[in-house]
Structure formats: C-alpha cells, structure tokens
Scaffold this motif. Structure first.
Motif, PDB file in Angstrom:
ATOM      1  N   UNK A   1       5.843   2.961   5.150  1.00  0.00           N
ATOM      2  CA  UNK A   1       6.143   4.278   4.579  1.00  0.00           C
ATOM      3  C   UNK A   1       7.650   4.508   4.509  1.00  0.00           C
ATOM      4  N   UNK A   2       8.377   4.021   5.504  1.00  0.00           N
ATOM      5  CA  UNK A   2       9.834   4.181   5.502  1.00  0.00           C
ATOM      6  C   UNK A   2      10.456   3.403   4.345  1.00  0.00           C
ATOM      7  N   UNK A   3       9.947   2.206   4.086  1.00  0.00           N
ATOM      8  CA  UNK A   3      10.448   1.419   2.951  1.00  0.00           C
ATOM      9  C   UNK A   3      10.154   2.135   1.639  1.00  0.00           C
ATOM     10  N   UNK A   4       8.926   2.653   1.495  1.00  0.00           N
ATOM     11  CA  UNK A   4       8.555   3.363   0.272  1.00  0.00           C
ATOM     12  C   UNK A   4       9.403   4.612   0.082  1.00  0.00           C
TER      13      UNK A   4
ATOM     14  N   UNK B   1      17.221  -0.566   7.826  1.00  0.00           N
ATOM     15  CA  UNK B   1      16.566  -0.831   9.107  1.00  0.00           C
ATOM     16  C   UNK B   1      15.882  -2.193   9.065  1.00  0.00           C
ATOM     17  N   UNK B   2      15.869  -2.872  10.201  1.00  0.00           N
ATOM     18  CA  UNK B   2      15.057  -4.082  10.327  1.00  0.00           C
ATOM     19  C   UNK B   2      14.378  -4.053  11.681  1.00  0.00           C
ATOM     20  N   UNK B   3      13.064  -3.987  11.653  1.00  0.00           N
ATOM     21  CA  UNK B   3      12.292  -3.894  12.887  1.00  0.00           C
ATOM     22  C   UNK B   3      11.308  -5.049  13.016  1.00  0.00           C
ATOM     23  N   UNK B   4      11.727  -6.201  12.528  1.00  0.00           N
ATOM     24  CA  UNK B   4      10.857  -7.368  12.588  1.00  0.00           C
ATOM     25  C   UNK B   4       9.877  -7.369  11.429  1.00  0.00           C
ATOM     26  N   UNK B   5       8.859  -8.223  11.519  1.00  0.00           N
ATOM     27  CA  UNK B   5       7.829  -8.304  10.481  1.00  0.00           C
ATOM     28  C   UNK B   5       7.168  -6.942  10.339  1.00  0.00           C
ATOM     29  N   UNK B   6       6.932  -6.512   9.097  1.00  0.00           N
ATOM     30  CA  UNK B   6       6.391  -5.173   8.844  1.00  0.00           C
ATOM     31  C   UNK B   6       4.896  -5.169   9.156  1.00  0.00           C
ATOM     32  N   UNK B   7       4.560  -4.761  10.379  1.00  0.00           N
ATOM     33  CA  UNK B   7       3.164  -4.739  10.814  1.00  0.00           C
ATOM     34  C   UNK B   7       2.669  -3.325  11.094  1.00  0.00           C
ATOM     35  N   UNK B   8       3.523  -2.335  10.954  1.00  0.00           N
ATOM     36  CA  UNK B   8       3.154  -0.955  11.240  1.00  0.00           C
ATOM     37  C   UNK B   8       3.236  -0.109   9.973  1.00  0.00           C
TER      38      UNK B   8
ATOM     39  N   UNK C   1       0.835  -1.204   0.000  1.00  0.00           N
ATOM     40  CA  UNK C   1       0.000   0.000   0.000  1.00  0.00           C
ATOM     41  C   UNK C   1       0.866   1.248   0.000  1.00  0.00           C
ATOM     42  N   UNK C   2       1.899   1.252   0.829  1.00  0.00           N
ATOM     43  CA  UNK C   2       2.781   2.423   0.901  1.00  0.00           C
ATOM     44  C   UNK C   2       3.479   2.677  -0.430  1.00  0.00           C
ATOM     45  N   UNK C   3       3.935   1.619  -1.077  1.00  0.00           N
ATOM     46  CA  UNK C   3       4.625   1.771  -2.363  1.00  0.00           C
ATOM     47  C   UNK C   3       3.660   2.238  -3.442  1.00  0.00           C
ATOM     48  N   UNK C   4       2.500   1.603  -3.542  1.00  0.00           N
ATOM     49  CA  UNK C   4       1.523   1.994  -4.564  1.00  0.00           C
ATOM     50  C   UNK C   4       1.056   3.440  -4.353  1.00  0.00           C
ATOM     51  N   UNK C   5       0.869   3.837  -3.097  1.00  0.00           N
ATOM     52  CA  UNK C   5       0.408   5.199  -2.814  1.00  0.00           C
ATOM     53  C   UNK C   5       1.470   6.234  -3.153  1.00  0.00           C
TER      54      UNK C   5
END
Length: 300
Positions: free
Chosen positions: A201-204, A189-196, A140-144
C-alpha cells in the motif's frame, strides 16, 4: 524549443486558421505537425483492439501477458525467480493474471498464467499454482488503488536496480527521458522483500497517479492502461537509467554536469511520447517480433 504556437494560449491570433499551420503534439511521436495532419494520422494509426466479448478479451490479454514475459526474458530481466507482470482480468475486475512463481520468463505460455483474487488466492490458471507473495502485495495494491492501471511490471533489471541505489530520480536529459517528465515517483523506503500488505500500500500511495516508480535499493515498477504500455515504460526507463549512469560518469570525469532539457521542452515532448497510446504504440514492434518468433508456443 517547441514551436511557438504550441505554448500560446488558445486565444492566439493564429487560431483563426483551419489548423494547417497550428503545430500540435496530438499524434504519438510526431511533435510539431499541424493539427489537421495529426488528426489524419490518428485516424489511421493502429490502436489496441476492442472486444464485445469479455471472455475473448481475457484470452487475448493472457496471450499478451505471456508475450510480455517472453520479452522480459529476452532482455535479460530475470534474476532467479524474481520479477512479475500482471494484467487485470476483464471479466472479474478485482482479479489479475500473473506469471507463476518459479517458471522462467523465457518459457512462459498463456496456459501457464495464474489468476489471483483480492485475497491473494489462486482461483484459476495453469498447473504451477505458486504465487510470489511480493507480486501479490505490490500488484494488488496498485491495481486496487488505480482503476486506470490494467497492467503493472516489476523486475530486478541491472541498470534499474543500480540506479535505484542512488536515492534520486532520473534527470530529464534525453528525448526518451521526457516520457517520465513529472510522471516518475521515488519510493525511498526499503524494508526487505515486500511480504506485508502495508508495504504494498505504501508503494501504491507513493506511485500516486504516475506511470512509474523507482523503488530504492530494489528496482523499477511501471504501469499502463495496456500490457504493451507497461512493458514499454519498463524497457524505456531501464535504458534511461543506463544512459544516465554512463552520462553522469562521463560528465564527472571531465569535471562537468550533464545538460538538462528545460521545463517547457520537456513538457511539450512528454505530451507526444509519454501518453498511454504512445506507450502502446512504442512497444508494438517488440510484441510483433516476439509473436513472430514464438507465437504458437506463447498462445498454447
């Protein structure tokens, strides 16, 4: 080295010709042929279909997405229930189709896919209405953030995730790696499974306008204007990671370093093999084969 005229300014004295002797990289995977030859080739080159009916396009794209997931399954990119590919819905552009959580890539059918809105709600699709939260947060973050991105792919492939433990991007050491020249992000960054949502948004944001990203301690993420391009960039980046892991090990064992492609050659090659159309065309054989093997099942 690229042909001399490929790096000359447009005011080059050679430009008075009719184009027969001016090398170009306009045609996918055909570097150095003349501009006229490239123009002729582009006129007959296959290209993605165009649709007047957006509902017809939706069904076509769902079929391509199901085929893409079968391709991932065929290449062994499944790791339990991890991994997802999305395609933007052409009717409601703020929604996307994705594989349902817990259904094997190798069993995917068009009718299995689910459609997700901007709130992460499943609003359409098959019987298994389970959504991988990480899939929603990342895609969703990437598409947006990227209206040009119609498809995105992520999975925990073996060589990609191995390379992503190194905290670095790939070297441009092979022709294929030139596809990612100045077009590959490194998310450190790695903060575990991306659940937030913040992580998505940080990845995008890290991805920016690039086609792909190495997610540290996680795996590969690729995007494309088409499903085919997103899939091919994933397949190619996985192989680039594999090739570099082997080449670095071999070079280190001999007390040497790998030989890097220079900036000029890498940039020239990128314009031939790293474009959206080149990505689509490069994956056409994979899709042709999977549809020949499982087409009726995929489209059911």
């Amino acid at each position: 080295m690229p042909p001399p005229s490929a790096i000359e300014p447009e005011t080059s004295p050679r430009d008075h010709t009719n184009g027969d002797s001016i090398p170009s990289n306009d045609a996918p995977h055909e570097p150095g042929i003349s501009k006229n030859a490239a123009a002729k080739m582009n006129s007959i080159f296959p290209k993605p279909p165009e649709f007047e009916d957006k509902y017809e396009e939706r069904e076509y794209l769902k079929g391509r997405l199901a085929a893409a997931l079968r391709i991932f399954g065929k290449h062994g990119f499944e790791e339990g229930v991890a991994g997802h590919i999305t395609v933007r819905d052409p009717v409601e552009l703020d929604t996307f189709w994705v594989n349902p959580f817990g259904v094997s890539f190798r069993m995917m059918r068009r009718s299995d896919l689910i459609r997700v809105n901007s709130e992460g709600e499943i609003i359409d699709g098959g019987k298994t209405r389970l959504l991988n939260t990480a899939a929603y947060m990342i895609h969703h973050a990437v598409h947006a953030a990227r209206p040009d991105v119609n498809a995105a792919a992520h999975s925990h492939s073996i060589y990609g995730r191995a390379f992503c433990t190194l905290g670095r991007t790939i070297d441009i050491t092979t022709q294929d790696s030139c596809s990612f020249h100045n077009d590959l992000a490194l998310y450190t960054a790695f903060n575990g499974i991306v659940l937030a949502a913040e992580e998505g948004h940080a990845i995008a944001e890290c991805l920016g306008q690039r086609k792909a990203a190495l997610l540290q301690n996680h795996g590969l993420l690729t995007t494309g204007e088409t499903v085919e391009a997103a899939v091919f960039w994933f397949l190619s980046l996985e192989k680039c990671c594999h090739a570099q892991l082997m080449a670095d090990a071999a070079a280190a064992g001999r007390g040497h370093e790998t030989i890097k492609i220079n900036e000029e050659d890498a940039a020239f090659t990128y314009k031939t093999i790293g474009t959206p159309r080149a990505g689509w065309f490069s994956c056409k054989p994979e899709f042709d084969l999977i549809m020949k093997e499982f087409g009726d099942e995929i489209l059911s």
